[in-house]
Motif scaffolding. Structure first.
Motif, short mmCIF file in Angstrom:
data_model
loop_
_atom_site.label_atom_id
_atom_site.label_comp_id
_atom_site.label_asym_id
_atom_site.label_seq_id
_atom_site.Cartn_x
_atom_site.Cartn_y
_atom_site.Cartn_z
N THR A 247 0.83 -1.21 0.00
CA THR A 247 0.00 0.00 0.00
C THR A 247 0.86 1.25 0.00
N SER A 248 0.45 2.26 -0.73
CA SER A 248 1.15 3.54 -0.74
C SER A 248 1.27 4.10 0.68
N PHE A 249 2.42 4.70 0.97
CA PHE A 249 2.68 5.24 2.31
C PHE A 249 1.64 6.29 2.71
N PHE A 250 1.13 7.02 1.74
CA PHE A 250 0.20 8.11 2.03
C PHE A 250 -1.26 7.66 1.99
N CYS A 251 -1.48 6.38 1.75
CA CYS A 251 -2.87 5.86 1.71
C CYS A 251 -3.43 5.76 3.12
N ARG A 252 -4.72 6.05 3.26
CA ARG A 252 -5.35 5.99 4.59
C ARG A 252 -5.35 4.56 5.15
N LEU A 253 -5.14 3.57 4.30
CA LEU A 253 -5.09 2.19 4.79
C LEU A 253 -3.91 1.98 5.74
N GLN A 254 -2.87 2.79 5.59
CA GLN A 254 -1.74 2.68 6.52
C GLN A 254 -2.20 2.91 7.95
N LEU A 255 -3.11 3.87 8.15
CA LEU A 255 -3.67 4.11 9.48
C LEU A 255 -4.54 2.94 9.92
N ILE A 256 -5.29 2.36 8.99
CA ILE A 256 -6.14 1.21 9.31
C ILE A 256 -5.29 0.04 9.81
N TYR A 257 -4.13 -0.18 9.17
CA TYR A 257 -3.26 -1.28 9.59
C TYR A 257 -2.75 -1.04 11.02
N LYS A 258 -2.45 0.21 11.36
CA LYS A 258 -2.01 0.52 12.73
C LYS A 258 -3.13 0.27 13.73
N LEU A 259 -4.35 0.62 13.34
CA LEU A 259 -5.50 0.36 14.21
C LEU A 259 -5.70 -1.14 14.39
N ARG A 260 -5.45 -1.90 13.32
CA ARG A 260 -5.54 -3.35 13.41
C ARG A 260 -4.54 -3.88 14.44
N SER A 261 -3.32 -3.38 14.41
CA SER A 261 -2.30 -3.81 15.37
C SER A 261 -2.73 -3.50 16.79
N GLY A 262 -3.30 -2.32 17.00
CA GLY A 262 -3.79 -1.94 18.32
C GLY A 262 -4.93 -2.83 18.77
N TYR A 263 -5.85 -3.13 17.88
CA TYR A 263 -6.98 -4.00 18.20
C TYR A 263 -6.48 -5.40 18.58
N THR A 264 -5.47 -5.89 17.87
CA THR A 264 -4.95 -7.23 18.13
C THR A 264 -4.33 -7.31 19.52
N ILE A 265 -3.55 -6.30 19.87
CA ILE A 265 -2.93 -6.28 21.20
C ILE A 265 -4.00 -6.25 22.28
N LEU A 266 -5.00 -5.39 22.09
CA LEU A 266 -6.09 -5.28 23.08
C LEU A 266 -6.86 -6.59 23.19
N LYS A 267 -7.09 -7.24 22.07
CA LYS A 267 -7.85 -8.51 22.05
C LYS A 267 -7.13 -9.57 22.87
N TYR A 268 -5.81 -9.69 22.71
CA TYR A 268 -5.08 -10.71 23.44
C TYR A 268 -5.01 -10.39 24.94
N ILE A 269 -5.01 -9.13 25.28
CA ILE A 269 -5.01 -8.74 26.70
C ILE A 269 -6.35 -9.07 27.33
N LEU A 270 -7.43 -8.73 26.64
CA LEU A 270 -8.77 -8.88 27.21
C LEU A 270 -9.25 -10.33 27.24
N PHE A 271 -8.90 -11.12 26.21
CA PHE A 271 -9.50 -12.43 26.07
C PHE A 271 -8.50 -13.58 26.16
N LYS A 272 -7.29 -13.30 26.64
CA LYS A 272 -6.30 -14.34 26.76
C LYS A 272 -6.79 -15.42 27.73
N GLY A 273 -6.83 -16.64 27.22
CA GLY A 273 -7.22 -17.75 28.07
C GLY A 273 -8.71 -17.94 28.25
N ARG A 274 -9.53 -17.14 27.59
CA ARG A 274 -10.98 -17.34 27.69
C ARG A 274 -11.64 -16.95 26.38
N GLN A 275 -12.92 -17.24 26.31
CA GLN A 275 -13.66 -17.08 25.06
C GLN A 275 -13.87 -15.61 24.71
N ASN A 276 -13.54 -15.26 23.48
CA ASN A 276 -13.89 -13.95 22.95
C ASN A 276 -15.41 -13.92 22.72
#
Length: 282
Positions: A247-276
Motif C-alpha cells: 500500500t502507498s505510504f500516504f494511503c489511509r489504509l496505513q492508518l487502518i493497519y495501525k489500528l488493526r495492530s492496536g486491536y490485536t494487542i487489546l484482544k489478546y489482553i482482554l480475552f487471553k485464556g478465555r472465550q472472545n
C-alpha cells in the motif's frame, strides 16, 4: 487431456447461463465435506453448478463422489500436486461459470435448504453485486451465534469496508455471495488476513446488502482448521508487514493497519485464556 488427468476429473456439462457457482475447496475431512456438499444438493433452488477443487492428501473424497454417483452434478478436480489453500481457492474461482459465486469451504454448510432461493429472489429484485449473510459457529455441533447490529454491518460493508481490516465482522467467505465477473482473486501472499483483504477489495465501489436472517454454519475445532495449523500472531505480523509494503505510504489504509495492530494487542489482553464474546471474528 491425459489419461491421468481424466481419472482425476469428474464433471458434467454446465450451462453457460447457470445462476450460482458453488465452489468447495476440499482438504481431507470427508465427514465435513459430505455435509457441505449435501447442504448444497438439498437446496430448493437448483440453478447452480458445484465445483470441487480437491487438495486432499488422500483420494477418499474422490472415491466418495464417484461411488455415491454424485459426480453427474459436480465438476470435480483432484489437484496433483496440491496447490495449497489460497491458490486452490483462486483456482476454483477461475472455473466458475455462474453469474454469482459462493466459496463454501469444506467445513461450512448451508443452515437451511432455502438459502439459495432467498438469495436468488433478493438479487433478482435488487440486483446487488454482493450479499452478505450471517454465520453460526459450531463447536462439537453446538451452534454459537452473535447478532451484531444489522445497521452497523450494513454501514461498514457498503460505506467503509476498510474497517474489516481492523475487525472481521463478516466471518467465513461462504457468507458472501458475489458477482463472478469482475470479482478479485485472493492475494496469495497472505495467509491469516487473506479473507479480510479480499472482502475489502471485493466490496469497494459495489452494491452490498447485509441480511442477518440467513445463516452459514461454520465448524470450528477440527484438526485441519487453519487456526490449529498456524502461528496466528506471528502470521498476522507478517501479513500486516506485507500489506504495508503493498500500500502507498500516504494511503489511509496505513492508518487502518495501525489500528488493526492496536486491536490485536487489546484482544489478546482482554480475552487471553478465555472465550472472545464475538467468537470467530479475527
Amino acid at each position: 487431456m491425459s489419461r491421468d488427468l481424466d481419472q482425476n476429473r469428474m464433471s458434467k456439462k454446465v450451462e453457460e447461463n447457470v445462476f450460482f457457482s458453488i465452489i468447495i475447496p476440499a482438504y481431507n475431512e470427508l465427514e465435513l465435506f459430505s455435509k457441505a456438499l449435501i447442504s448444497v444438493l438439498n437446496q430448493t433452488c437448483k440453478d447452480f453448478e458445484i465445483i470441487v477443487v480437491d487438495d486432499s492428501s488422500t483420494d477418499e473424497i474422490q472415491r466418495y463422489i464417484r461411488d455415491s454417483k454424485l459426480h453427474c452434478n459436480i465438476n470435480y478436480i483432484k489437484n496433483n500436486p496440491n496447490r495449497g489453500a489460497v491458490k486452490n481457492w483462486n483456482y476454483g474461482l477461475g472455473l466458475a461459470k455462474g453469474k454469482y459465486s459462493i466459496l463454501l469451504h469444506h467445513d461450512e454448510f448451508f443452515s437451511t435448504d432455502n438459502i439459495l432461493e432467498e438469495l436468488y429472489l433478493l438479487i433478482k429484485s435488487w440486483n446487488y453485486d454482493c450479499i452478505v449473510i450471517n454465520k453460526a459457529v459450531l463447536h462439537n455441533d453446538i451452534p454459537y451465534t452473535v447478532r451484531l447490529n444489522r445497521a452497523f454491518i450494513q454501514f461498514i460493508v457498503s460505506r467503509v469496508p476498510s474497517f474489516i481490516y481492523i475487525m472481521n465482522i463478516i466471518g467465513p467467505c461462504a457468507c458472501v455471495t458475489f458477482k463472478t465477473t469482475g470479482a478479485p482473486l485472493f492475494d496469495e501472499n497472505l495467509k491469516w488476513l487473506v479473507d479480510v483483504d479480499w472482502y475489502y477489495r471485493l466490496f469497494r465501489q459495489k452494491r452490498v446488502l447485509y441480511i442477518d436472517s440467513l445463516f452459514i454454519n461454520s465448524n470450528h475445532g477440527h484438526k485441519n482448521q487453519i487456526t490449529n495449523n498456524l502461528d496466528i500472531r506471528k502470521q498476522e505480523k507478517k501479513d500486516l508487514a506485507y500489506l504495508r509494503k503493498r500500500t502507498s505510504f500516504f494511503c489511509r489504509l496505513q492508518l487502518i493497519y495501525k489500528l488493526r495492530s492496536g486491536y490485536t494487542i487489546l484482544k489478546y489482553i482482554l480475552f487471553k485464556g478465555r472465550q472472545n464474546p464475538i467468537y470467530g471474528i479475527k
